[in-house]
Every structure is written in structure tokens, then in C-alpha cells.
Design a protein around this motif. Sequence first.
Motif, PDB file in Angstrom:
ATOM      1  N   ALA A 358      12.441  -5.797   5.918  1.00 51.69           N
ATOM      2  CA  ALA A 358      12.967  -7.257   6.524  1.00 51.69           C
ATOM      3  C   ALA A 358      12.272  -8.204   5.973  1.00 51.69           C
ATOM      4  CB  ALA A 358      13.650  -7.041   7.840  1.00 51.69           C
ATOM      5  N   THR A 359      10.872  -8.093   6.316  1.00 50.16           N
ATOM      6  CA  THR A 359       9.968  -9.305   6.008  1.00 50.16           C
ATOM      7  C   THR A 359       9.046  -9.018   4.847  1.00 50.16           C
ATOM      8  OG1 THR A 359       8.387  -8.121   7.719  1.00 50.16           O
ATOM      9  CG2 THR A 359      10.201  -9.453   8.709  1.00 50.16           C
ATOM     10  N   GLY A 360       8.971  -8.141   4.138  1.00 50.48           N
ATOM     11  CA  GLY A 360       7.838  -8.185   3.204  1.00 50.48           C
ATOM     12  C   GLY A 360       6.571  -8.184   3.927  1.00 50.48           C
ATOM     13  N   ALA A 361       6.388  -7.751   5.039  1.00 57.17           N
ATOM     14  CA  ALA A 361       5.054  -8.211   5.802  1.00 57.17           C
ATOM     15  C   ALA A 361       3.858  -7.626   4.831  1.00 57.17           C
ATOM     16  CB  ALA A 361       5.093  -7.481   7.105  1.00 57.17           C
ATOM     17  N   LEU A 362       3.819  -6.463   4.288  1.00 54.94           N
ATOM     18  CA  LEU A 362       2.599  -5.835   3.596  1.00 54.94           C
ATOM     19  C   LEU A 362       2.335  -6.931   2.582  1.00 54.94           C
ATOM     20  CD1 LEU A 362       3.432  -2.126   3.222  1.00 54.94           C
ATOM     21  CD2 LEU A 362       2.351  -3.305   4.739  1.00 54.94           C
ATOM     22  N   THR A 363       3.007  -7.476   1.822  1.00 58.31           N
ATOM     23  CA  THR A 363       2.664  -8.460   0.763  1.00 58.31           C
ATOM     24  C   THR A 363       2.149  -9.664   1.276  1.00 58.31           C
ATOM     25  OG1 THR A 363       4.804  -9.540   0.663  1.00 58.31           O
ATOM     26  CG2 THR A 363       4.088  -7.630  -0.961  1.00 58.31           C
ATOM     27  N   ARG A 364       2.463 -10.184   2.477  1.00 61.86           N
ATOM     28  CA  ARG A 364       1.900 -11.275   3.002  1.00 61.86           C
ATOM     29  C   ARG A 364       0.465 -11.058   3.731  1.00 61.86           C
ATOM     30  NH1 ARG A 364       5.795 -14.841   4.306  1.00 61.86           N
ATOM     31  NH2 ARG A 364       8.032 -13.932   3.789  1.00 61.86           N
ATOM     32  N   PHE A 365       0.247  -9.800   3.636  1.00 68.62           N
ATOM     33  CA  PHE A 365      -1.307  -9.256   4.212  1.00 68.62           C
ATOM     34  C   PHE A 365      -2.178  -9.207   2.954  1.00 68.62           C
ATOM     35  CE2 PHE A 365       0.883  -8.869   8.264  1.00 68.62           C
ATOM     36  CZ  PHE A 365       0.145  -9.437   9.104  1.00 68.62           C
ATOM     37  N   GLY A 366      -1.955  -9.448   1.798  1.00 65.53           N
ATOM     38  CA  GLY A 366      -2.620  -8.903   0.332  1.00 65.53           C
ATOM     39  C   GLY A 366      -2.094  -7.905  -0.224  1.00 65.53           C
ATOM     40  N   VAL A 367      -1.024  -7.010   0.361  1.00 67.45           N
ATOM     41  CA  VAL A 367      -1.068  -5.566  -0.382  1.00 67.45           C
ATOM     42  C   VAL A 367      -0.272  -5.956  -1.518  1.00 67.45           C
ATOM     43  CG1 VAL A 367       0.282  -3.490  -0.291  1.00 67.45           C
ATOM     44  CG2 VAL A 367      -0.950  -4.484   1.738  1.00 67.45           C
ATOM     45  N   PRO A 368      -0.466  -5.391  -2.828  1.00 67.12           N
ATOM     46  CA  PRO A 368       0.364  -5.667  -4.025  1.00 67.12           C
ATOM     47  C   PRO A 368       1.648  -5.251  -3.739  1.00 67.12           C
ATOM     48  CG  PRO A 368      -1.699  -4.699  -4.463  1.00 67.12           C
ATOM     49  CD  PRO A 368      -1.645  -4.488  -3.128  1.00 67.12           C
ATOM     50  N   VAL A 369       2.488  -6.302  -4.526  1.00 68.25           N
ATOM     51  CA  VAL A 369       4.204  -5.911  -4.094  1.00 68.25           C
ATOM     52  C   VAL A 369       4.409  -4.447  -4.689  1.00 68.25           C
ATOM     53  CG1 VAL A 369       6.134  -6.635  -5.077  1.00 68.25           C
ATOM     54  CG2 VAL A 369       4.586  -8.264  -4.553  1.00 68.25           C
ATOM     55  N   ARG A 370       3.886  -3.682  -5.719  1.00 65.39           N
ATOM     56  CA  ARG A 370       4.464  -2.600  -6.050  1.00 65.39           C
ATOM     57  C   ARG A 370       3.746  -1.544  -5.156  1.00 65.39           C
ATOM     58  NH1 ARG A 370       8.538  -2.908  -9.473  1.00 65.39           N
ATOM     59  NH2 ARG A 370       8.203  -4.372 -11.348  1.00 65.39           N
ATOM     60  N   ALA A 371       3.059  -1.838  -4.409  1.00 65.89           N
ATOM     61  CA  ALA A 371       2.454  -0.672  -3.277  1.00 65.89           C
ATOM     62  C   ALA A 371       3.395  -0.735  -2.012  1.00 65.89           C
ATOM     63  CB  ALA A 371       1.050  -0.948  -2.875  1.00 65.89           C
ATOM     64  N   ASP A 372       4.377  -1.742  -2.173  1.00 67.22           N
ATOM     65  CA  ASP A 372       5.383  -1.895  -0.927  1.00 67.22           C
ATOM     66  C   ASP A 372       6.217  -0.590  -0.753  1.00 67.22           C
ATOM     67  OD1 ASP A 372       7.092  -2.471   1.256  1.00 67.22           O
ATOM     68  OD2 ASP A 372       7.033  -4.694   0.529  1.00 67.22           O
ATOM     69  N   PRO A 373       6.405   0.279   0.063  1.00 69.88           N
ATOM     70  CA  PRO A 373       7.224   1.457   0.177  1.00 69.88           C
ATOM     71  C   PRO A 373       8.539   0.985   0.257  1.00 69.88           C
ATOM     72  CG  PRO A 373       6.000   1.193   1.979  1.00 69.88           C
ATOM     73  CD  PRO A 373       5.439   0.325   1.216  1.00 69.88           C
ATOM     74  N   THR A 374       8.883  -0.171   0.572  1.00 67.86           N
ATOM     75  CA  THR A 374      10.217  -0.701   0.848  1.00 67.86           C
ATOM     76  C   THR A 374      10.864  -1.705  -0.330  1.00 67.86           C
ATOM     77  OG1 THR A 374       9.566  -2.714   1.977  1.00 67.86           O
ATOM     78  CG2 THR A 374       9.724  -0.643   3.196  1.00 67.86           C
ATOM     79  N   LEU A 375       9.732  -1.665  -1.293  1.00 71.90           N
ATOM     80  CA  LEU A 375      10.459  -2.682  -2.555  1.00 71.90           C
ATOM     81  C   LEU A 375      11.800  -2.283  -3.212  1.00 71.90           C
ATOM     82  CD1 LEU A 375       9.412  -5.168  -4.182  1.00 71.90           C
ATOM     83  CD2 LEU A 375       8.458  -3.525  -5.952  1.00 71.90           C
ATOM     84  N   ASP A 376      12.002  -0.932  -3.248  1.00 77.66           N
ATOM     85  CA  ASP A 376      13.275  -0.443  -3.604  1.00 77.66           C
ATOM     86  C   ASP A 376      14.480  -1.024  -2.955  1.00 77.66           C
ATOM     87  OD1 ASP A 376      12.432   0.522  -5.889  1.00 77.66           O
ATOM     88  OD2 ASP A 376      12.376   2.760  -5.553  1.00 77.66           O
ATOM     89  N   ALA A 377      14.352  -1.160  -1.633  1.00 75.87           N
ATOM     90  CA  ALA A 377      15.274  -1.539  -0.661  1.00 75.87           C
ATOM     91  C   ALA A 377      15.378  -3.163  -0.804  1.00 75.87           C
ATOM     92  CB  ALA A 377      15.023  -0.990   0.814  1.00 75.87           C
ATOM     93  N   LEU A 378      14.738  -3.612  -1.506  1.00 72.50           N
ATOM     94  CA  LEU A 378      14.982  -5.280  -1.505  1.00 72.50           C
ATOM     95  C   LEU A 378      16.369  -5.591  -2.398  1.00 72.50           C
ATOM     96  CD1 LEU A 378      13.803  -8.385  -1.204  1.00 72.50           C
ATOM     97  CD2 LEU A 378      12.722  -7.709  -3.679  1.00 72.50           C
TER      98      LEU A 378
END
Length: 505
Positions: A358-378
Motif C-alpha cells: 500500500a505504501t511502497g515502504a521498502l523503496t522509501r528506505f533505499g531498497v531498489p524498486v525491482r527488489a520490492d516483492p509487492t511491485l507486481d501488485a502496484l
Amino acid sequence: MKPFDRLSTDPARAALIVILAFTALRVVFASLLGFGVDESYTLGQARFLALSYFDHPPLHIWLAHGAMKLFGTSWAVRLPFVLLFALTSWLMFRLTERLFGGWAAAWAVFALNVSVFFLASPGTWVVPDGPLLFCLSAGMLALARLFFPKDGEAPSAWGAWVVAGLCFGLAGLSKYSAVFVIFGLAIFMLATPHRRHLLHPAPWLGALIAAVLVSPVIVWNMSHDWASLKFQAGRGGGNGLTFPAFAQMVVGQFVWLAPWVAVPLAYAGVAAFGQIKDPRRLFLIALALPSIGYFTLQSLWSGWALPHWPMPGWFFVFPLLGLWLVENPDAKPSSETWAKWCAGLAVGLSLGLGIIGATGALTRFGVPVRADPTLDALNWTELRPLLIARGAGQPSGPVVAGLTWNEGGKVDLAIGDIAPVIVLGPDPRGFGFRQDQRSFAGRQVIIVALAGTYARQQAALASQFDVLGEPEKATVGRLGRPELDLVIVRAGGLKSATPRALALR
């Protein structure tokens, strides 16, 4: 029995509390997480009612169509699937209770609901596995009452097989892999004295009912050159022995089930072979083994397979795990400790992934976008005003096009209710069958794609239009933070109205 005695001394009531608690968790999870690529694609296909569809039989798409009439494309379209799995969990309780008693049944329900796959995919998402498991469990429960009657019961063969036929027919309308579980049932009957039932006309009536219910799938395939069956059969093609794919398949199943559930589940399943002469254990082993065995071994020669394919087989191992937990109360770690960890991890993972999605919290802490396991649910909701501003939705306005089936699903979810959406790339899947592509010849088109996808296909696209405009940059993200780079391209005079991959037809 611990830990359920804290809920109720009645195993049925304890199981109901577990089911209600996890149903509430699924509702929260469903409201937080956006639609995955499969769900987005499915909801797009569900705008068009048909006898069947390219990827799967139609039942979950029909259910999604009805949900969209009530809820639009909000997260609430998942609610029928959440509620359906609550009923499936209750059927799991009743099936296990009949075979092994109430407390084994309560354990089976608990273990099923803390497993990552069953918590998320058939339990929450708009996918065919939810209706499939409901129908299979209902049909097997009807037959378990016939095969394993309690003292004083005199079940009707006619009633059991009519219900089973209805359920198995609906399972066939859910997913092709239902055939593996039905095949397991046939093995069980032929290997035991229950083969005598085959001399009664009732099973054949049930088979006839199932065939009638599945007939829309057959009719659709006949009228589309067997496209769906060819597609699914082609996914198991041979590429020689591929041991890395086999290893990935095995590990993938354990990850999907959750290792803390998969290990005891597999152990209980293997342990059941030691008492295979027990017809109740044999019943479950026969139902489980064809799906697990075929799809796992298939990865050896196909070069790939998806770990969720064998899950209908694993579903029927959970009663064996429930039985093992009852029969081994002194196992280490204790069942109570294991249950606490499983429940905590299930809650933590679902809420954690939901919040990240819901928030994309991982990318806000510097995690690369492609490493976000919820990216496909965007959800690509930002596309809607951008495309409306470019004329989408106007009378005789442009067609909107994606370049892959999964990107097309995201575009369709955002805009497909007001403008036709097609896929021009090499793999359109169901987009190539839901409309007459020839009717779009000569039309103006707005192409929407991930920047990388467009770069790979730009040269081929030039031959499909009279005019191919310059790409305009766009982004989609969460809470105002851009995360994916898209391009929007105006094109004029669509010449190749049929995507190249429609040679599959």
C-alpha cells in the motif's frame, strides 16, 4: 486439546473461531494490497462474458464478473473469493473430522490457513484456485460420507455421486488441473474394495453430470481450434533433463507453502505411507499424489514449472498433518509452540506485505524498486487521467494497446471500462480472443508500456502503423512516489489489426 482449549473445548467451535479470525485477516490483507498481474489480467477478461477463456476455464472469471458488477474494480471484488475459502476451510474440517476426528480436523484447518499459499492465493486473490479447492473438497466430502460411513449411517450412493458429479463438474470449470485429483480418486477406487461402486449406475450418472457442466469449456475450445488446451499442454513440452528447474520447483513449493508448514506437512504425508493399508490414509494419498508427483517431475523435462501448480495435491495432505499432530503430542517443538510461531508469522507476513504494497515502504528506505516483492501488485491508476486527456473514452476515440498480456492487464484495469484495450505484442493471451481484432484496423491507438518493453518492441511496432509517434514519458507509483517508468505513444492507422501471436489460433 492445546492450543485450541483456549478457544473452545469443542473442536468444531475452535475451528470456526480459527476460520473467522483468518477470514478477517484476509479481508485486511485484501484491502491493503493492490491487484497482481494475474488478477489485473483476470478482471480485464471478466469484462467480457464468454463460455470459456484462453488461459483457464471460466468459473473464477464469471465470479469476478459478478463481483465487478457489485464493487467495480475496487479491492472488494476479492470478497467472494475470501468468503469462498472460509467455506473451503469448513469443508476441510468436515472431511478431516469424518476421517480422523474433531481435533485432527481443527489442526488441519489451522495449518491450512497459516500456509502462505493458501492464506494468500486461493484464500484472497482473484484466481481459479479458490473455486477449484472449494469444489474439490465439497465433492470429496460427499464421497467420504459414502466410503467411510459412521455407525448408524446409511448414505445414498445416488445422492453422493450426484453431489460429487456437480462438484467435480464445477471443479473442471475452475481449472484444468482438477483432472489430476479426479484421477487420484479413480486410483483409490480401483485399488480398494470401493471398486464395487463402479458396478452401480450412480457414479456414471455423476460422470455424466460433470461432463455436462464442463461442456462450455469443450464448446469454446472446439470453436477456437482448441487454443486453450493447446496452450496448457504446450507448457509441459520437453527440453531434455533440466535438474536446476526440478530443484527450483521443489524449493518453490516449500517456499510457497512456508517452510515452517511445508516441513511437517511433507513429513506427515510421507509418514502416512507407513500405514497405507488404512483406507482413510490411502484415500488422501491417492488424491494428493498425482498433482504433486506429475507437476514436480514435469519440471525435469519441461525446463520450468510454476510451484503453485501442485497445490491442489498438497491441499489433501493437510488432514494427514492434522492426524499426525494429534497422534504425536510430545513432538518437539511442541505443537503449541509451533502453532504460536505459525500464527505470528502468518499475521506478520500478510500485514507486512499489505502495508509495503500500500505504501511502497521498502523503496522509501533505499531498497531498489525491482527488489520490492509487492511491485507486481502496484495498480497503474495514474494512467487513467493521462489517457483520458489524450482522448481515450471519447466517441470514436483511440484504442488503448499494451505490448504484453501482463502489462495489458494493468492498462485494462485502469482504463478498460471506457475504451477498448488490445495487446499488440507477441504474447496477447486472452486479449486476442475476447474481441474481433479486425474491427480495429485503421484506428488511432495509444500504446502504453513499460519503457524497457517498448524499447525491445519498437522496431517491430513500426511496421504495424502508418504513423508511430514519439514516446512520452509517464510514471506510476504509490503515495505520489514514482516507481515505474512508462511510455505513452500515439500511433495512427493500425495496419496489423491482429497481433503476431494470434498465429496460435
